[in-house]
Design a protein around this motif. Structure first.
Motif, PDB file in Angstrom:
ATOM      1  N   ARG A  28      10.226  -3.106   0.109  1.00  0.00           N
ATOM      2  CA  ARG A  28      10.245  -1.582   0.200  1.00  0.00           C
ATOM      3  C   ARG A  28      10.569  -1.317   1.490  1.00  0.00           C
ATOM      4  O   ARG A  28      10.231  -1.929   2.816  1.00  0.00           O
ATOM      5  CB  ARG A  28       9.041  -0.898  -0.014  1.00  0.00           C
ATOM      6  N   TYR A  99      11.621  -7.334  -9.819  1.00  0.00           N
ATOM      7  CA  TYR A  99      10.240  -6.626  -9.082  1.00  0.00           C
ATOM      8  C   TYR A  99       9.132  -6.785 -10.219  1.00  0.00           C
ATOM      9  O   TYR A  99       8.011  -7.115  -9.775  1.00  0.00           O
ATOM     10  CB  TYR A  99      10.651  -5.279  -8.806  1.00  0.00           C
ATOM     11  N   ASN A 104       5.952  -9.624 -10.123  1.00  0.00           N
ATOM     12  CA  ASN A 104       4.700  -8.989 -10.094  1.00  0.00           C
ATOM     13  C   ASN A 104       3.952  -9.692 -11.452  1.00  0.00           C
ATOM     14  O   ASN A 104       2.896  -9.294 -11.628  1.00  0.00           O
ATOM     15  CB  ASN A 104       4.604  -7.493 -10.120  1.00  0.00           C
ATOM     16  N   TRP A 108       2.936 -12.922  -8.454  1.00  0.00           N
ATOM     17  CA  TRP A 108       1.285 -12.353  -7.947  1.00  0.00           C
ATOM     18  C   TRP A 108       0.165 -12.984  -8.718  1.00  0.00           C
ATOM     19  O   TRP A 108      -0.701 -13.317  -8.014  1.00  0.00           O
ATOM     20  CB  TRP A 108       1.605 -10.816  -8.182  1.00  0.00           C
ATOM     21  N   GLN A 155       8.024 -11.311  -2.433  1.00  0.00           N
ATOM     22  CA  GLN A 155       9.407 -10.930  -3.129  1.00  0.00           C
ATOM     23  C   GLN A 155      10.288 -11.490  -2.513  1.00  0.00           C
ATOM     24  O   GLN A 155      11.424 -11.597  -3.370  1.00  0.00           O
ATOM     25  CB  GLN A 155       9.337  -9.332  -3.092  1.00  0.00           C
ATOM     26  N   ILE A 178       0.165 -12.334   0.898  1.00  0.00           N
ATOM     27  CA  ILE A 178      -0.691 -12.680   0.023  1.00  0.00           C
ATOM     28  C   ILE A 178      -1.214 -13.999   0.142  1.00  0.00           C
ATOM     29  O   ILE A 178      -0.717 -14.476   0.948  1.00  0.00           O
ATOM     30  CB  ILE A 178      -0.323 -12.461  -1.564  1.00  0.00           C
ATOM     31  N   ARG A 291      -5.853  -0.639  -4.539  1.00  0.00           N
ATOM     32  CA  ARG A 291      -4.835  -0.152  -5.761  1.00  0.00           C
ATOM     33  C   ARG A 291      -5.423  -0.858  -6.928  1.00  0.00           C
ATOM     34  O   ARG A 291      -6.369  -1.710  -6.956  1.00  0.00           O
ATOM     35  CB  ARG A 291      -3.667  -1.178  -5.390  1.00  0.00           C
TER      36      ARG A 291
HETATM   37  C1  G6P Z   1       0.577  -5.967  -1.564  1.00  0.00           C
HETATM   38  C2  G6P Z   1       1.838  -6.643  -1.313  1.00  0.00           C
HETATM   39  C3  G6P Z   1       3.021  -5.662  -0.631  1.00  0.00           C
HETATM   40  C4  G6P Z   1       3.146  -4.689  -1.644  1.00  0.00           C
HETATM   41  C5  G6P Z   1       1.975  -3.790  -1.975  1.00  0.00           C
HETATM   42  C6  G6P Z   1       2.148  -2.712  -2.777  1.00  0.00           C
HETATM   43  O1  G6P Z   1       0.071  -5.319  -0.494  1.00  0.00           O
HETATM   44  O2  G6P Z   1       1.501  -7.690  -0.404  1.00  0.00           O
HETATM   45  O3  G6P Z   1       4.092  -6.493  -0.796  1.00  0.00           O
HETATM   46  O4  G6P Z   1       4.236  -3.580  -0.984  1.00  0.00           O
HETATM   47  O5  G6P Z   1       1.195  -4.706  -2.378  1.00  0.00           O
HETATM   48  O6  G6P Z   1       2.654  -3.009  -4.041  1.00  0.00           O
HETATM   49  P1  G6P Z   1       4.197  -2.312  -4.461  1.00  0.00           P
HETATM   50  O7  G6P Z   1       4.442  -3.363  -5.562  1.00  0.00           O
HETATM   51  O8  G6P Z   1       3.760  -1.166  -4.880  1.00  0.00           O
HETATM   52  O9  G6P Z   1       5.112  -2.836  -3.617  1.00  0.00           O
END
Ligand code: G6P
Length: 498
Positions: A28, A99, A104, A108, A155, A178, A291
């Motif tokens: 992002r 993505y 994910n 992930w 990613q 991560i 989150r």
């Molecule tokens: C974690 C990951 C980040 C990611 C964030 C939010 O912290 O290490 O790379 O940007 O989550 O997740 P999202 O999928 O919304 O970018």
């Protein structure tokens, strides 16, 4: 073909170099879109990474390459806040496959101890490769000769190798935010060797914990057949490149001074008092901030809290819990199921224990600005971080930074990177519900002196090791690596195991 007559397309003479000396590449872009009547504007996103890197960008003629966050959108590069931003477009299909899919629903869960079951689909992998190539091309197009490129997170694990192939002149760093899984789990990935070779394109590969770096190096040995010496790999590529790649831990942190400053602001302090008043001024306020992700152990935390209410060890008259669960990855099935589960549990706890005047649990499915977060940290006597696996967990560090009066207790899962540094927290195994209940009671009843001694030590740790120091450490190590690399380039001692 006559090599002399065919200069590399990236040869200096071809003029194919970009203008920027320091490039960050992340999924992002570090800005959020604000849509208004007169069109869109951008605001820098909250978060430590951009805070740490924005000054480096300003000084070093920097650019940031990333996805602007919505599908099917081709945006021209633009400048914002001293940064040059280079948007990388993703189609609707790519958002789904690269993505939501490979990043994910494959990586992930695989990298987080398979808490959820990872899915392996070849179409997702194909999209991951295509998109990683697009990010690498975008980075190569803005990078000046000999520039430093710092690639961020899971990613984009193929970007280092793709960049190295296109632009061997670059200094390439990678940081994995991560965990990196143990070999026995990583081994499940059908494309394990490609990922390892992708990462080995970097001169320096940073991880949160030493154990992540050693997990990675075991996988390098097993799946790419290299010998490891002192966390270093002598990489040789099919196109004849040879260089040293190194893996090391660089635990990330937060902008601790900013959080501490907000925690001393009159309006933020007033807001924290208001929060407590509105909860009916209980003796103890407990707080969870995450989150809404299955790695965060929200269900385990709610189970422990619900049982403490049921046992009568906590009552709604003297304690209240706030759970902030910010919306995340809402189109991914596993996240939808988690939301249903958590909200079912929240409903049961509230329905059973709330009274007209007291709330046992206030559940907030929202994101809040940093001022409100700091007010919540100030309002909370006990912070609950019960992740089942977490690369670092910056919420734990933010809570500590906000407690400028050295009060408050932190219950912290052993399975977070933060637990390596915040040793004075009440450390827990969140799978052990009785242990978790005991830890919550220990935190609630901790004598003020003991709590203050612990908080003081943790605050010192967090304030000294902030995110600015993290990025400086990484970039200095990357610089040194290149120097050493150049001197070792004459070293014939390179080998690859069969
Ligand atoms: C974690 C990951 C980040 C990611 C964030 C939010 O912290 O290490 O790379 O940007 O989550 O997740 P999202 O999928 O919304 O970018």
């Amino acid at each position: 073909m006559n090599a002399d007559a065919e200069p590399s397309s990236k040869d200096e003479a071809s003029g194919n170099y970009g203008d920027f000396d320091f490039i960050v590449v992340s999924n992002r872009l570090p800005v959020d879109r604000i849509s208004g009547a007169d069109g869109d504007t951008w605001r820098r996103s909250p978060g430590g990474l951009v805070t740490a890197l924005a000054p480096v960008m300003g000084k070093a003629d920097g650019a940031w390459v990333g996805w602007p966050g919505s599908p099917d959108e081709e945006l021209e590069p633009f400048d914002h806040d001293n940064m040059h931003l280079k948007p990388v477009p993703l189609s609707t299909d790519e958002v789904e496959l690269y993505y939501e899919g490979f990043s994910n629903t494959t990586l992930w869960p695989l990298y987080h101890d398979v808490i959820a079951t990872p899915e392996f689909h070849r179409t997702w992998w194909d999209a991951y490769r295509t998109v990683n190539r697009r990010f690498a091309d975008a980075a190569a197009s803005v990078a000046a000769k000999g520039a430093t490129v710092w690639v961020q997170d899971y990613q984009l694990q193929l970007v280092p190798q793709l960049l190295r192939q296109a632009r061997p002149d670059l200094k390439i760093g990678f940081f994995n935010h991560i965990p990196f899984p143990p070999l026995e789990i990583f081994a499940q990935l059908p494309w394990r060797r490609n990922i390892i070779e992708g990462l080995l394109g970097a001169d320096l590969i940073g991880f949160q914990r030493p154990s992540d770096a050693s997990n990675f190096l075991r996988c390098v040995r097993r799946f790419a057949g290299y010998t490891i010496r002192q966390q270093q790999v002598n990489v040789t590529t099919e196109d004849g490149l040879s260089y040293v790649s190194r893996a090391e831990a660089f635990p990330i942190s937060i902008d601790a001074a900013q959080i501490a400053e907000l925690a001393q602001r009159e309006d933020v302090i007033e807001r924290s008092k208001q929060i407590r008043r509105e909860l009916g001024n209980p003796d103890t306020v407990l707080l969870g901030v995450d989150r809404l992700d299955y790695t965060k152990g929200i269900s385990h935390r709610l189970k422990a809290y619900g049982e403490l209410l049921e046992d009568g060890r906590i009552t709604v008259e003297n304690a209240a819990m706030i759970q902030v669960a910010s919306p995340s990855r809402e189109r991914v099935e596993q996240y939808r199921l988690l939301r249903e589960e958590v909200e079912g549990t929240v409903g049961r706890i509230s329905g059973t224990y709330d009274t007209i005047s007291n709330t046992a649990l206030r559940y907030l499915h929202h994101s809040y600005p940093v001022e409100e977060m700091v007010a919540l940290y100030l309002a909370a006597d006990v912070m609950l971080v019960t992740a089942l696996r977490d690369g670092m967990n910056l919420v734990a560090k933010e809570y500590v930074a906000a407690r400028t009066g050295n009060t408050g207790t932190l219950v912290l899962s052993e399975f977070t990177g933060a637990a390596d540094q915040l040793r004075q927290a009440v450390l827990v195994n969140p799978h052990d519900i009785d242990g978790l209940k005991a830890a919550i009671l220990t935190a609630i009843n901790m004598p003020a002196r003991e709590a203050s001694r612990r908080m003081r030590l943790m605050r010192r740790q967090v304030l000294q090791n902030d995110v600015e120091r993290w990025s400086r450490n990484f970039l200095e190590a990357l610089d040194q690596d290149q120097d050493r690399d150049q001197s070792q380039n004459q070293d014939p001692d390179r080998e690859r195991e069969q």
